[in-house]
Structure formats: structure tokens, C-alpha cells
Design an enzyme around this catalytic site. Sequence first.
Site, PDB file in Angstrom:
ATOM      1  N   LYS A  89       0.853  -1.195   0.000  1.00 35.71           N
ATOM      2  CA  LYS A  89       0.000   0.000   0.000  1.00 35.71           C
ATOM      3  C   LYS A  89       0.881   1.235   0.000  1.00 35.71           C
ATOM      4  CE  LYS A  89      -1.750   2.914   2.608  1.00 35.71           C
ATOM      5  NZ  LYS A  89      -1.836   4.065   1.657  1.00 35.71           N
ATOM      6  N   GLU A  93       9.249   1.876  11.035  1.00 34.76           N
ATOM      7  CA  GLU A  93      10.275   2.909  10.869  1.00 34.76           C
ATOM      8  C   GLU A  93       9.539   4.232  10.907  1.00 34.76           C
ATOM      9  OE1 GLU A  93      12.154   5.764   9.715  1.00 34.76           O
ATOM     10  OE2 GLU A  93      12.234   4.929   7.691  1.00 34.76           O
ATOM     11  N   CYS A 145      12.714  11.402   7.604  1.00 30.31           N
ATOM     12  CA  CYS A 145      12.653  11.016   9.018  1.00 30.31           C
ATOM     13  C   CYS A 145      14.008  11.177   9.703  1.00 30.31           C
ATOM     14  CB  CYS A 145      12.172   9.584   9.143  1.00 30.31           C
ATOM     15  SG  CYS A 145      13.132   8.395   8.185  1.00 30.31           S
ATOM     16  N   GLU A 173       8.444  16.589  15.591  1.00 30.82           N
ATOM     17  CA  GLU A 173       8.905  16.429  14.213  1.00 30.82           C
ATOM     18  C   GLU A 173       8.136  17.363  13.283  1.00 30.82           C
ATOM     19  OE1 GLU A 173      10.181  12.809  11.298  1.00 30.82           O
ATOM     20  OE2 GLU A 173       8.220  12.633  12.240  1.00 30.82           O
TER      21      GLU A 173
END
Length: 491
Positions: free
Chosen positions: A176, A251, A285, A386
Amino acid sequence: MAQLELLKINVAGEWRLGGGEEYESLYPATGEPIARLRAASLADVEEAIAGAHRAFLTGGWAQKLPHERASVLYRVAQLIRENAERLAQQQRLDNGKPISETRALVASAAGTFQFFAAACETLEETITPSRGPFVTMSVHEPMGVVAAITPWNSPIASEAQKLAPALAAGNAVVLKPAEVTPLMALELARLCEEAGVPRGIVSVLPGKGSVIGDAITQHPLVKRVSFTGGTTTGKHIAHIAADKMMPVSLELGGKSPTMVLEDADLDHAVNGVLYGIFSSSGESCIAGSRLFVARSIYDEFLTRLTERAAALRVGDPADERTQMGPLITARHREGIERYVALGVSEGGRIRTGGVRPHGQAMESGYFYTPTILEGLDNRARTAQEEIFGPVLVAMPFESEADLIAQANDSLYALAAGVWSRDFKRAWRLGRAVQAGTVWINTYKQFSISTPFGGWRDSGLGREKGREGIFQYMEQKSLYWGTNEQPLRWAD
């Protein structure tokens, strides 16, 4: 403008229109549509997983000898290289990365398939030390149907890092991709098919993560999920996995510290810090988004860094000279703007950036300037949360103990950077900082042969490395009896 033809998705090896809502994929540099498709429906999910299960049991992929699967994966790598420029241009349109970056991502994807092909055909099982009249062995078997859920920031590389080891292990894979970047996953499925991966072993189901991703994760036939994306979604997947007793690889996010010591080579450090936060428009990231600089060199370093950041070339991703392209969507840019405003309200000062760039060529795209904030404490929200964009928070540090404490003061622990000429000091800091990956006198460099993952809210499990193939396999112990006499229990 002529209407774009609807793209087909791959459901258990059948290329067809999805059963869900129609939507457009937009080019972030202009906001114009580059593709039309219908998302997968829940019925498509059910059919894809059922078909993957059948293909796993009867399609012969899992039963192939490792070197036979490897030969197909080598062919995938070759096809990626043969189509490299077309794929790089498609990736550029898919998420707006500069063409120089997308070419590197395509090369990385080819190398990933090549590496796991080699790992597959050279994988060794273990004969363990005997503790009785038997020979003991540890072997690994494919799981069955596994799911890969990938992000929008580096699609072809992320998808290869999940597809290649899962296929090498002998599984069927339901992939996906991120809703806004479906193109590269569909391209990879076509190349896998052309290379000889059996029908039904790979499916690609674009759509909303909250709908399609949830349905895939919850399905009883899915034996593992590998997810790359936001921490909130990752925790949601972990809860579903716990109820199923299903292993996952997650992750997730990062707020990675980059540490510049007073003895650093400043030319190297300036370049490395710039690359670590502003390449990929900061949509990474592992972006080095928290900068700690020794107070004795802080002013000099920030002046040099600010001048260089302000001079970065922001613009058309198709231009070979472009260093920073647009952000992925208008909504994402608005979120970054809110964070910069928050940083200012928390007491921060904008050294450079903090605005949308001017110019007619950028008016319709989702561009934002490289931004450096200073004057904030490490506990400020802007320094802790973040942002996933080209925003760097710069802070001085007083001592090595102070540096380590601040670097580790974060929910995230994905990556870190250390800049120092002193080998012993760099080694000491590299071991003291809590992160899955630490770069010393470099940043954002990768090797498919080296494991990657995070600690704490940055995730669970590891991708890459020769051991990465075992993430998609179940371990089994075999005992071979060598006793001459029957077992004496019943005597």
C-alpha cells in the site's frame, strides 16, 4: 488540457480500475494533476489478500530454491536500471524531489533488489551444537502474505527496501503506497511481473491509510506488516498487531541531533548540516533538525551556515541545478508554517527563511525557503516535535555532558550526527547518543548492507542488512534423532 486516463491498480496480479473513490495525483511543483486513479476498495483488499494467499500456497514462488528466486530479483534490478531515467522522471512528478535526488533513489532501488538477491541465494541455515543423540538445525521459512505500507517522501527506495527482502524470503506481498504518491509502487509491480514474479505474489493497493492500510493490517491472513511513516500511525498499527500477535517493523519519526564540536572541520560540518536538513526539502525522518554547536564557535558557524542556506537553489525539480524542490502538498506546507510561527511565539528568531519564495514559477507549487531558527531551548515544542520540513533549530551547548543530555532529551531516537576531528571524542559521543544510526563527519549516507531503524518513538525492528531478510521469515528448529535404541520413556 486533455483529461488523464484512469490508471489501473494491481489486485492479485490483475491490472484493473480500483473500486474506490476517484482522485488525482498532483505534481507538487505546479499543483497540476499528473495521474487519475480510483483508490482500492475494501473488496479489492479482500480479493488481493485472498489471491496472495492462494498464490503463496500454489504459485510456486515460496517453493523455488533460493537461487531461483534470486535470479528473478536480479532481473528486477536489471529492469530498474534499464528504465532508470524514465523512473527518475516519474518519481520527480510523483513527489516533487529534484531530479538529481530521484536518480539516486532509482539507483538505490536497483541496488536493493541486487543485494537481497545475493542475500537470498547465499543464505545459510545453522546446525546448532548437539545436546543429545540428535542433530539440531535452525531453519527459516517464509511467512505467507506480508504487507508493506510506504510513505510519500522516497517512494521507490522505501518500496524496494520492503518488497525485495519480502520476495527474497518467499512471501506474497500486498503493497500500500502513500495515497498521494502511488506511481512508483505501480511501476515496481510491473517490473516484478516482467521479471518473472508469479501472478498474485505482488499486489498494489493505493488509497487512504486509515481505510486501506487499516483493512490490510487487520486482515487475519496478513502475517506481518512493515510500515514506514508517522509515529502516531505506527503506534496504531502496533496496537492492531498486538491483538493479532503479529510481528511488525515500524520505521517512524525523528528529531535527529547534529552536534558540531569546537574542533570540527567547519567546511565539512557546514556542508553536512545543510545536506542533512535541507536535502529532500527536509521531508525525511532522519533529517538533522536539531543543531547543537559548541558555544565558542556558535556565532561563526551560524553565520556561515545561514549564508549558505540562504543561497540554496529552490525551484523546479526538473532543473539539474535545483537543490530544494517543493513540499509534498499545500496542506503540509501550511503545517510547517504553523510550526515556524510557533517557534517565534516560543521566543525563537528566524535567521533565514520562514517564508514562501517569490517568483511566478513558484506561485502554484508548494515551495518553502530553507529556514533556521535560533534562540530556543531544547524543550521548546519546535525543538521536540517532528516538523518534517526544511526547518532547523540551532542551539549552543556548554559541555560534553550538557550536549549528550540535550541530544538524548527527545522521544525520538532515529539518527544523529557528530562533527569532530578528535577520533576518540567522536567515538565517545557516537556511543553515548541514543539513536539507531550515528554518522560521524558525514550525514545521511546509506548502505543497503547496514541495518537501519530506530529506538523509542522512532520505531521497532530493522530494515536492510543481510539479516533484513529474516524479518520476513519464521524461524524453525529441527531435531534429527540419531539414537540406535528406542526412547526408553515407555519401558
